[in-house]
Design an enzyme around this catalytic site. Structure first.
Site, PDB file in Angstrom:
ATOM      1  N   HIS A 205     -10.978  -3.196   4.889  1.00 44.76           N
ATOM      2  CA  HIS A 205     -11.286  -2.003   5.674  1.00 44.76           C
ATOM      3  C   HIS A 205     -11.806  -2.355   7.059  1.00 44.76           C
ATOM      4  O   HIS A 205     -11.640  -1.586   8.001  1.00 44.76           O
ATOM      5  CB  HIS A 205     -12.229  -1.082   4.901  1.00 44.76           C
ATOM      6  CG  HIS A 205     -11.499  -0.399   3.795  1.00 44.76           C
ATOM      7  ND1 HIS A 205     -11.550  -0.852   2.506  1.00 44.76           N
ATOM      8  CD2 HIS A 205     -10.619   0.629   3.808  1.00 44.76           C
ATOM      9  CE1 HIS A 205     -10.754  -0.097   1.763  1.00 44.76           C
ATOM     10  NE2 HIS A 205     -10.184   0.807   2.522  1.00 44.76           N
ATOM     11  N   GLU A 447      -1.971   4.472  -5.802  1.00 42.22           N
ATOM     12  CA  GLU A 447      -2.416   3.155  -5.335  1.00 42.22           C
ATOM     13  C   GLU A 447      -2.920   2.282  -6.484  1.00 42.22           C
ATOM     14  O   GLU A 447      -3.460   1.204  -6.277  1.00 42.22           O
ATOM     15  CB  GLU A 447      -3.485   3.311  -4.252  1.00 42.22           C
ATOM     16  CG  GLU A 447      -4.639   4.222  -4.612  1.00 42.22           C
ATOM     17  CD  GLU A 447      -5.615   4.445  -3.456  1.00 42.22           C
ATOM     18  OE1 GLU A 447      -5.609   3.667  -2.499  1.00 42.22           O
ATOM     19  OE2 GLU A 447      -6.387   5.409  -3.535  1.00 42.22           O
ATOM     20  N   ASP A 471      -4.065  -0.889  -1.636  1.00 40.72           N
ATOM     21  CA  ASP A 471      -4.663  -1.063  -2.955  1.00 40.72           C
ATOM     22  C   ASP A 471      -3.613  -1.356  -4.020  1.00 40.72           C
ATOM     23  O   ASP A 471      -3.864  -2.133  -4.941  1.00 40.72           O
ATOM     24  CB  ASP A 471      -5.470   0.182  -3.344  1.00 40.72           C
ATOM     25  CG  ASP A 471      -6.850   0.152  -2.709  1.00 40.72           C
ATOM     26  OD1 ASP A 471      -7.465  -0.925  -2.714  1.00 40.72           O
ATOM     27  OD2 ASP A 471      -7.282   1.179  -2.171  1.00 40.72           O
ATOM     28  N   CYS A 518       1.131   5.411   3.000  1.00 37.83           N
ATOM     29  CA  CYS A 518       0.131   5.322   4.060  1.00 37.83           C
ATOM     30  C   CYS A 518      -0.627   4.004   4.075  1.00 37.83           C
ATOM     31  O   CYS A 518      -1.611   3.867   4.782  1.00 37.83           O
ATOM     32  CB  CYS A 518      -0.844   6.503   3.982  1.00 37.83           C
ATOM     33  SG  CYS A 518      -1.790   6.529   2.467  1.00 37.83           S
TER      34      CYS A 518
END
Ligand code: PEP
Ligand code: MG
Length: 592
Positions: A205, A447, A471, A518
């Protein structure tokens, strides 16, 4: 990390290129600023007999100060997250009140006539040593708490304040062993020209945030921190994942050329801004942007995004280190909805946990945070907090351009529970005559492998799917997305991952819903033709990547993309798949 020496600069300093993992593209030149948080050197100092009482008082004062800090954090966590998690800090306070440890420290200050921090560290080190030898797992786990308490107390004894990144105000290239997403949120773009960390992977992240804030970054450098000195001249190339210490004339020239190329390329691509992402044979792909904060919407539109495909709302929390109120959330969602109107925005409910639980409330320790109390799991356990968020989202939906998305769904039951809570909130709003979009679309992130494998059943309960490859890759391959040691195993082009993506797209279409993607794969030029050929309807990526992806989509036919996808899905190794994709890309767009 690899490195090579490439001569000396005009001051006779050795010029060395270090290679890590590219995290956010762009280049920066500046002086190194070393963020030295973790390691405090505790020196042994002798004190005289008449200084002993003063030293004991200093120790007791630091104990009090540390206790106050921990109590504050405990209250904040209890109020904003949940009382159970606040117990971690209760346990840490108990460590501070441990009579055996404290009496031993005081005794040894008297006996050895040493400074308090030195004696305290020695006592803590031997306590930890004793616990490490224990076979009791519970006792072993206490080591982390003891370490956390000890470093806080030693900081207080030494009078060191925890450095926040907001306080850096001259332009530098920040070098750290590790950073948290909250650290990046607090960076000021004018002062942090770029950053590099020893830890982290390309889809951690921290990396995603750097991209979205358009701060060039390199991660996973392993031990770069120990090779660089404060104020040394540096070039950081986030596109290649390189850092150059003490650049010489030749390297500077090469870099200048590169910088000019990037400017030219960006200008060329910006001409595509108003054109659709459509293949020659009219297959239209919706190209949207991922954002972390409402203000990112402007740059998303600037790069030609056709909407917001993922708003990572948890950053509202990370940015202010506190859970935002319903009003604050409503304002944030409303701002995004207004800015993108008449295009739409997908608001993902909080995905806190994993590597996104650091920040100022203290980290909530879990042995396996990515497999732990994260995202929808936490939200379903905290319905009051979750309902506040759903209410704010619904209230912001009156212009009918908001969609709601649940993260980390692993089973149909979770989705049903989340939807039931949403219905409760809708009923409450109807009772109060507060308007919202009655036909609001509700979708999920796919995910987790179990979600991809149950996609048919989940599609019956969803209006859309958005595949979260960041993920999905980590959970399919059992490779932590943020761990630099195993970054080479984190491979989106693994045949297993591609099969799950294809399966999800097909299941969605069979059940009449659209399927987007995404994760970072959506912004990888090598993956674009393949994903279009697999049938994806939408791609959502960091704003900066949009023009490049659009250019690729506008240069191919759907038919040729489908042929490539069919070929790739029949291959059995990552190397074969990459070879085919690289050759196909080179044939269509040239090398490089
Ligand atoms: C993903 O997992 O691919 C995703 C888009 O969500 P995040 O990166 O926020 O986990
Ligand atoms: Mg995710």
């Amino acid at each position: 990390m690899s490195s090579r020496s490439v001569g000396r600069n005009k001051n006779k300093e050795v010029c060395i290129i270090y290679r890590g993992i590219p995290a956010s593209s762009g280049v920066a030149i500046g002086k190194a600023f070393l963020l030295n948080r973790e390691t405090v050197e505790v020196k042994e100092e002798k004190i005289s007999e008449n200084e002993v009482q003063r030293e004991i008082l200093r120790f007791k004062k630091a104990l009090d100060e540390t206790k106050k800090e921990l109590s504050k954090i405990k209250e904040k966590v209890a109020k904003r997250i949940d009382p159970d998690h606040a117990k971690i800090f209760e346990a840490q306070i108990l460590i501070l009140q441990d009579d055996f440890i404290n009496d031993t420290v005081i005794e040894r200050i008297k006996l050895n006539e040493n400074n308090a921090e030195f004696v305290y560290k020695k006592v803590i080190d031997s306590t930890i040593q004793a616990l490490s030898a224990s076979t009791d797992e519970y006792l072993k786990e206490r080591i982390l708490d003891i370490n956390a308490v000890a470093s806080r107390l030693i900081y207080n004894l030494l009078g060191i304040k925890h450095l926040t990144l907001e306080s850096i105000d001259s332009p530098v290239i920040l070098i750290a062993r590790n950073l948290s997403p909250a650290d990046v949120v607090h960076m000021k773009k004018e002062s942090i020209l770029g950053f590099a960390t020893d830890a982290g992977g390309g889809t951690s992240h921290v990396a995603l945030l750097a991209k979205s804030m358009e701060i060039p970054a390199v991660v996973g450098l392993k031990n770069f921190f120990d090779q660089v000195q404060s104020d040394q001249s540096l070039i950081l190339d986030g596109t290649r994942g390189e850092l150059i210490i003490c650049p010489d004339e030749e390297t500077l020239k090469e870099f200048e050329k590169r910088r000019k190329y990037i400017i030219k390329r960006t200008a060329e691509l910006s001409e595509l801004k108003l054109l659709p992402a459509e293949t020659f044979d009219k297959r239209r792909i919706e190209l949207s942007a991922n954002i972390e904060l409402p203000q990112d919407t402007d740059s998303a539109l600037e790069y030609g995004a056709e909407g917001i495909g993922l708003f990572r709302t948890e950053y509202l929390y990370l940015a202010q280190s506190d859970l935002p109120s319903e009003k604050e959330q409503y304002q944030a969602y409303q701002e995004v909805a207004d800015k993108v109107y008449p295009k739409s925005a997908i608001l993902r409910t909080f995905d806190l946990g994993g590597d996104k639980f650091d920040g100022h409330t203290g980290s909530l320790y879990e042995t396996n945070p990515f497999l732990g109390w994260r995202a929808i799991r936490a939200c379903l356990d905290l319905p009051e907090i979750f309902k506040i968020q759903l209410r704010a989202m619904l209230k912001a939906s009156i212009k009918k351009n908001i969609k709601i998305m649940f993260p980390m769904i692993s089973q149909v039951e979770e989705l049903k529970k989340a939807k039931a809570l949403l219905e409760e909130v809708k009923d409450e709003l109807r009772d109060k005559k507060i308007p919202f979009d009655e036909n609001i679309e509700v979708g999920i992130m796919v995910e987790i492998p179990s979600a991809a494998l149950s996609a048919d059943s989940l599609a019956k309960e969803s209006n859309f799917f958005s595949i979260g490859t960041n993920d999905l890759i980590q959970y399919t391959l059992a490779v932590d997305r943020g761990n630099e040691r195993i970054a080479h195993l984190y491979q989106g082009f693994h045949p297993g991952v591609l099969k799950l993506i294809k399966q999800t797209i097909d299941a969605g279409h069979r059940n009449g819903i659209w399927v987007g993607l995404c994760g970072e794969m959506a912004g990888d030029p090598l993956a674009t033709v393949l994903l279009v050929g697999m049938g994806v309807d939408e791609l959502s990526t960091s704003a900066m990547a949009i023009p490049e992806i659009k250019k690729i989509i506008r240069s191919i036919t759907f038919e040729e993309a489908q042929r490539l996808a069919e070929q790739v899905l029949n291959l059995s190794t990552i190397d074969e798949i990459k070879k085919v994709l690289i050759e196909d890309y080179a044939e269509k767009f040239g090398k490089g």
